[in-house]
Design a protein around this motif. Structure first.
Motif, PDB file in Angstrom:
ATOM      1  N   THR A 244      -5.656 -61.650  24.745  1.00  0.00           N
ATOM      2  CA  THR A 244      -5.065 -60.886  23.642  1.00  0.00           C
ATOM      3  C   THR A 244      -6.154 -60.256  22.796  1.00  0.00           C
ATOM      4  O   THR A 244      -6.080 -59.078  22.410  1.00  0.00           O
ATOM      5  N   SER A 245      -7.195 -61.067  22.519  1.00  0.00           N
ATOM      6  CA  SER A 245      -8.331 -60.550  21.750  1.00  0.00           C
ATOM      7  C   SER A 245      -9.013 -59.408  22.492  1.00  0.00           C
ATOM      8  O   SER A 245      -9.377 -58.387  21.894  1.00  0.00           O
ATOM      9  N   LEU A 246      -9.168 -59.591  23.823  1.00  0.00           N
ATOM     10  CA  LEU A 246      -9.800 -58.538  24.617  1.00  0.00           C
ATOM     11  C   LEU A 246      -8.946 -57.266  24.632  1.00  0.00           C
ATOM     12  O   LEU A 246      -9.460 -56.151  24.499  1.00  0.00           O
ATOM     13  N   MET A 247      -7.638 -57.469  24.812  1.00  0.00           N
ATOM     14  CA  MET A 247      -6.746 -56.297  24.822  1.00  0.00           C
ATOM     15  C   MET A 247      -6.756 -55.601  23.471  1.00  0.00           C
ATOM     16  O   MET A 247      -6.733 -54.358  23.385  1.00  0.00           O
ATOM     17  N   GLU A 248      -6.805 -56.391  22.392  1.00  0.00           N
ATOM     18  CA  GLU A 248      -6.884 -55.792  21.063  1.00  0.00           C
ATOM     19  C   GLU A 248      -8.195 -55.038  20.897  1.00  0.00           C
ATOM     20  O   GLU A 248      -8.232 -53.951  20.297  1.00  0.00           O
ATOM     21  N   SER A 249      -9.291 -55.628  21.454  1.00  0.00           N
ATOM     22  CA  SER A 249     -10.585 -54.955  21.375  1.00  0.00           C
ATOM     23  C   SER A 249     -10.558 -53.649  22.157  1.00  0.00           C
ATOM     24  O   SER A 249     -11.077 -52.620  21.707  1.00  0.00           O
ATOM     25  N   VAL A 250      -9.948 -53.694  23.365  1.00  0.00           N
ATOM     26  CA  VAL A 250      -9.840 -52.488  24.183  1.00  0.00           C
ATOM     27  C   VAL A 250      -9.003 -51.434  23.466  1.00  0.00           C
ATOM     28  O   VAL A 250      -9.378 -50.248  23.388  1.00  0.00           O
ATOM     29  N   GLU A 251      -7.879 -51.867  22.926  1.00  0.00           N
ATOM     30  CA  GLU A 251      -7.011 -50.921  22.226  1.00  0.00           C
ATOM     31  C   GLU A 251      -7.697 -50.367  20.979  1.00  0.00           C
ATOM     32  O   GLU A 251      -7.630 -49.161  20.698  1.00  0.00           O
ATOM     33  N   ARG A 252      -8.386 -51.274  20.275  1.00  0.00           N
ATOM     34  CA  ARG A 252      -9.098 -50.815  19.075  1.00  0.00           C
ATOM     35  C   ARG A 252     -10.221 -49.847  19.445  1.00  0.00           C
ATOM     36  O   ARG A 252     -10.419 -48.811  18.793  1.00  0.00           O
ATOM     37  N   GLY A 253     -10.967 -50.179  20.509  1.00  0.00           N
ATOM     38  CA  GLY A 253     -12.030 -49.278  20.955  1.00  0.00           C
ATOM     39  C   GLY A 253     -11.489 -47.931  21.393  1.00  0.00           C
ATOM     40  O   GLY A 253     -12.080 -46.872  21.104  1.00  0.00           O
ATOM     41  N   LEU A 254     -10.357 -47.965  22.118  1.00  0.00           N
ATOM     42  CA  LEU A 254      -9.745 -46.706  22.560  1.00  0.00           C
ATOM     43  C   LEU A 254      -9.293 -45.884  21.368  1.00  0.00           C
ATOM     44  O   LEU A 254      -9.512 -44.656  21.317  1.00  0.00           O
ATOM     45  N   ASN A 255      -8.661 -46.550  20.396  1.00  0.00           N
ATOM     46  CA  ASN A 255      -8.198 -45.833  19.201  1.00  0.00           C
ATOM     47  C   ASN A 255      -9.367 -45.231  18.435  1.00  0.00           C
ATOM     48  O   ASN A 255      -9.294 -44.092  17.947  1.00  0.00           O
ATOM     49  N   GLU A 256     -10.454 -46.011  18.326  1.00  0.00           N
ATOM     50  CA  GLU A 256     -11.629 -45.498  17.635  1.00  0.00           C
ATOM     51  C   GLU A 256     -12.250 -44.328  18.388  1.00  0.00           C
ATOM     52  O   GLU A 256     -12.696 -43.339  17.781  1.00  0.00           O
ATOM     53  N   LEU A 257     -12.270 -44.432  19.719  1.00  0.00           N
ATOM     54  CA  LEU A 257     -12.795 -43.333  20.526  1.00  0.00           C
ATOM     55  C   LEU A 257     -11.969 -42.077  20.324  1.00  0.00           C
ATOM     56  O   LEU A 257     -12.509 -40.976  20.082  1.00  0.00           O
ATOM     57  N   ILE A 258     -10.657 -42.218  20.412  1.00  0.00           N
ATOM     58  CA  ILE A 258      -9.765 -41.066  20.232  1.00  0.00           C
ATOM     59  C   ILE A 258      -9.911 -40.492  18.831  1.00  0.00           C
ATOM     60  O   ILE A 258      -9.980 -39.261  18.633  1.00  0.00           O
ATOM     61  N   LYS A 259      -9.969 -41.387  17.842  1.00  0.00           N
ATOM     62  CA  LYS A 259     -10.092 -40.945  16.449  1.00  0.00           C
ATOM     63  C   LYS A 259     -11.395 -40.180  16.240  1.00  0.00           C
ATOM     64  O   LYS A 259     -11.422 -39.115  15.593  1.00  0.00           O
ATOM     65  N   THR A 260     -12.492 -40.701  16.802  1.00  0.00           N
ATOM     66  CA  THR A 260     -13.790 -40.039  16.657  1.00  0.00           C
ATOM     67  C   THR A 260     -13.789 -38.671  17.315  1.00  0.00           C
ATOM     68  O   THR A 260     -14.233 -37.662  16.737  1.00  0.00           O
ATOM     69  N   LEU A 261     -13.278 -38.629  18.545  1.00  0.00           N
ATOM     70  CA  LEU A 261     -13.236 -37.357  19.261  1.00  0.00           C
ATOM     71  C   LEU A 261     -12.345 -36.348  18.543  1.00  0.00           C
ATOM     72  O   LEU A 261     -12.692 -35.161  18.413  1.00  0.00           O
ATOM     73  N   GLU A 262     -11.198 -36.801  18.076  1.00  0.00           N
ATOM     74  CA  GLU A 262     -10.287 -35.892  17.367  1.00  0.00           C
ATOM     75  C   GLU A 262     -10.887 -35.417  16.053  1.00  0.00           C
ATOM     76  O   GLU A 262     -10.726 -34.258  15.658  1.00  0.00           O
ATOM     77  N   GLU A 263     -11.594 -36.324  15.319  1.00  0.00           N
ATOM     78  CA  GLU A 263     -12.216 -35.938  14.055  1.00  0.00           C
ATOM     79  C   GLU A 263     -13.331 -34.919  14.287  1.00  0.00           C
ATOM     80  O   GLU A 263     -13.446 -33.912  13.563  1.00  0.00           O
ATOM     81  N   ASN A 264     -14.149 -35.152  15.299  1.00  0.00           N
ATOM     82  CA  ASN A 264     -15.206 -34.189  15.622  1.00  0.00           C
ATOM     83  C   ASN A 264     -14.609 -32.831  16.005  1.00  0.00           C
ATOM     84  O   ASN A 264     -15.122 -31.766  15.605  1.00  0.00           O
ATOM     85  N   GLN A 265     -13.533 -32.888  16.785  1.00  0.00           N
ATOM     86  CA  GLN A 265     -12.888 -31.648  17.181  1.00  0.00           C
ATOM     87  C   GLN A 265     -12.288 -30.931  15.970  1.00  0.00           C
ATOM     88  O   GLN A 265     -12.334 -29.706  15.865  1.00  0.00           O
ATOM     89  N   ARG A 266     -11.748 -31.709  15.030  1.00  0.00           N
ATOM     90  CA  ARG A 266     -11.148 -31.111  13.822  1.00  0.00           C
ATOM     91  C   ARG A 266     -12.223 -30.410  12.977  1.00  0.00           C
ATOM     92  O   ARG A 266     -12.019 -29.299  12.476  1.00  0.00           O
ATOM     93  N   ILE A 267     -13.375 -31.106  12.859  1.00  0.00           N
ATOM     94  CA  ILE A 267     -14.477 -30.503  12.094  1.00  0.00           C
ATOM     95  C   ILE A 267     -14.957 -29.211  12.758  1.00  0.00           C
ATOM     96  O   ILE A 267     -15.165 -28.168  12.105  1.00  0.00           O
ATOM     97  N   LYS A 268     -15.141 -29.275  14.055  1.00  0.00           N
ATOM     98  CA  LYS A 268     -15.576 -28.077  14.789  1.00  0.00           C
ATOM     99  C   LYS A 268     -14.529 -26.973  14.679  1.00  0.00           C
ATOM    100  O   LYS A 268     -14.868 -25.781  14.522  1.00  0.00           O
ATOM    101  N   GLN A 269     -13.260 -27.328  14.738  1.00  0.00           N
ATOM    102  CA  GLN A 269     -12.183 -26.359  14.599  1.00  0.00           C
ATOM    103  C   GLN A 269     -12.217 -25.711  13.226  1.00  0.00           C
ATOM    104  O   GLN A 269     -12.047 -24.480  13.082  1.00  0.00           O
ATOM    105  N   LYS A 270     -12.497 -26.518  12.198  1.00  0.00           N
ATOM    106  CA  LYS A 270     -12.548 -26.003  10.825  1.00  0.00           C
ATOM    107  C   LYS A 270     -13.722 -25.027  10.671  1.00  0.00           C
ATOM    108  O   LYS A 270     -13.600 -23.954  10.046  1.00  0.00           O
ATOM    109  N   GLN A 271     -14.878 -25.411  11.244  1.00  0.00           N
ATOM    110  CA  GLN A 271     -16.037 -24.531  11.188  1.00  0.00           C
ATOM    111  C   GLN A 271     -15.740 -23.191  11.869  1.00  0.00           C
ATOM    112  O   GLN A 271     -16.075 -22.111  11.354  1.00  0.00           O
TER     113      GLN A 271
END
Length: 547
Positions: A244-271
């Motif tokens: 469960t801890s591992l799955m939470e870590s995987v899910e958390r890592g995936l969410n953070e990855l998606i969030k980071t990529l989307e935030e970078n894309q949003r910044i680039k889109q704004k620029q």
């Protein structure tokens, strides 16, 4: 005047030989009465014709005739007893199938209460009464009702089987003892009965002990199953928690990855959007100036053109876009970095698991010492049997069957053929060694491979950093660092042998699916000292449970 049958004593109806009511009563010349069969057999056995009652001897065998008077009196007595039986004890039970019926009852047979071993007759309560009241019949042996009383008679002499012939291991009558078995050893049935009863008691006690042992074994098996279930439940709970801890870590890592990529894309889109907006605004200004200049160039008014020219002749101020760019984002390595971080998290969780696992197996620690009788003659053992290293000199030792002659090996003194056990060996400073367990029947005299097929479950180190599990085929092992303390754990029933790096609490290797059928011994090989490079000893260490 009272009836004649009331004046007669009941004892007068008993034969003094068989002690039963007369059957075909006859009288001897001396006036005494006997059953015809009884007195005839009595005289057949003895050479002289003597009255059993008064001992009067007759020169010739008397001619015996049935005494009709006594026969009639016996008949009246039997009829009276039968009438009494039919008129009394109406509550007596009628014999049912499987029950012993009364042999005396006529018509409806009542259930027998006792059987007489002398009369060979079974009696209901009413017909049993003479055996309880008449002095002669009281001496008869009564037992609980049984069928086939004829089987208790000697088939040869038609007499009760009263003796046991120990010589022939059979039941005999009194006549057998003086005729067919005269030189044999006899005991009364009761005496043999007591002996056999004692043997039955002993056997019964043994059976009860066997039952108790099996009941205890059932409890042991049930307790083992309960313990196994508890262990399984514990492992499941730990597994659920970890995964469960591992799955939470995987899910958390995936969410953070998606969030980071989307935030970078949003910044680039704004620029990009801001740049486009600014460029579009400048284009609009330039188009406006272009329109104004087109209109002015079409004018025929010389003065108006000259007056407007100064304000329109210069290009409107704009931004230099030559060095401005909005390159696309590169995501190479982003997923790799996320997975690496997840791997780090997984390593931490695995470390926790291995720590817990090592502490669990350390609970089965046993005290192991080296067996000098199995040690190769080139080995040097410490006095306490805890250390072994290779010496340069081959000692002159007796080559007993237990000694390892071909290779420089040594076994532990202790053997194990059940349950679990664990021991730890210090390997600090060594460049090569072999450790594990071996079965009792290994070939100790010839060069054979150290494999499970030959009875060895071991791992080894060679060249300071090359580890292998000597399975079939061998398995190359990868350790993060050189091990200094190796733990060996065996679960005999489960058929597994595990090796641990105690310092890092890491599992090195596990042999699974092993089939153990004989004793297992700890196995040690310090290998040769290699000119002093591998002179450090293997040391059996006490297990530190608090580590």
């Amino acid at each position: 005047m009272a009836a004649p049958r009331n004046l007669l004593c009941e004892d007068q109806f008993l034969c003094s030989i068989c002690l039963d009511v007369f059957t075909d009563p006859v009288s001897t010349p001396c006036g005494h009465n006997f059953c015809k069969t009884c007195i005839t057999e009595h005289w057949n056995i003895n050479d002289q014709y003597v009255c059993p009652m008064c001992k009067e001897a007759f020169s010739i065998r008397p001619d015996l005739k049935v005494n009709t008077f006594i026969s009639e009196m016996v008949a009246q007595f039997r009829q009276s007893a039968q009438q009494k039986a039919s008129s009394s004890s109406p509550e007596q039970q009628v014999s049912k199938p499987g029950e012993v019926p009364c042999d005396v009852c006529t018509g409806t047979k009542l259930k027998a209460l006792k059987s007489c071993l002398v009369c060979l007759v079974s009696y209901c309560e009413t017909h049993l009464e003479p055996h309880l009241t008449m002095s002669g019949l009281k001496r008869h042996q009564l037992i609980d009702p049984v069928e086939n009383l004829e089987g208790r008679m000697c088939t040869k002499h038609d007499k009760p089987l009263e003796l046991y012939c120990k010589t022939d291991q059979m039941f005999v009558c009194m006549l057998c003892s003086v005729l067919d078995h005269k030189t044999h050893e006899f005991v009364p049935l009761r005496e043999e009965y007591e002996v056999k009863k004692a043997e039955l008691g002993k056997t019964e006690a043994e059976i009860q002990q066997m039952i108790q042992r099996r009941q205890l074994k059932i409890q042991e098996v049930k307790q083992s199953v309960d313990l196994s279930k508890k262990n399984a439940d514990r492992e499941i709970a730990e597994g659920v928690q970890v995964f469960t801890s591992l799955m939470e870590s995987v899910e958390r890592g995936l969410n953070e990855l998606i969030k980071t990529l989307e935030e970078n894309q949003r910044i680039k889109q704004k620029q990009a959007e801001d740049s486009i907006k600014e460029l579009e605004q400048e284009i609009s200004e330039l188009k406006k100036r272009s329109t104004e200049m087109d209109q002015l160039s079409l004018s025929e008014d010389h003065l108006y053109l000259l007056q407007s020219f100064p304000s329109l002749k210069d290009v409107p101020p704009t931004k230099d876009w030559t060095e401005v760019s909005v390159p696309p984002l590169s995501y190479e390595g982003t997923v790799v970095r996320a997975v690496a971080q997840l791997e780090e998290t997984l390593s931490k969780e695995m470390k926790k698991l291995f720590d817990a696992e090592l502490k669990r197996v350390q609970q089965y620690a046993v005290d192991v010492t080296l067996d000098a009788d199995t040690a190769n003659s080139e080995l040097i053992l410490s006095d306490d049997g805890k250390q072994v290293n290779h010496g340069d000199v081959k000692k002159n030792l007796p080559d007993n069957p237990q000694r390892c002659s071909r290779y420089i090996n040594v076994l532990g003194k202790q053997s194990f053929d059940s349950s679990r056990f664990y021991f730890e060996v210090q390997v600090t400073g060594k460049t090569k060694w072999t450790l594990g367990v071996a079965r009792e029947s290994i070939n100790r005299k010839e060069a054979i491979p150290l494999s499970p097929v030959e009875g060895y479950w071991t791992i080894w180190l060679r060249n300071g950093n090359e580890y292998k599990a000597l399975a079939s085929p061998p398995v190359r092992l990868s350790l993060k660092s050189q091990s200094e303390m190796v733990g060996v754990f065996v679960d005999y029933e489960e058929g597994l042998v595990s090796f641990y790096d105690v310092g890092s609490a890491a599992l090195i290797y596990t042999f699974t699916g092993c089939s153990f059928t004989e004793k297992l011994f700890p196995f040690f090989c310090p290998c040769n000292n290699d000119g002093g490079k591998n002179s450090a000893p293997l040391i059996i260490c006490p297990v530190n449970h608090s580590a």
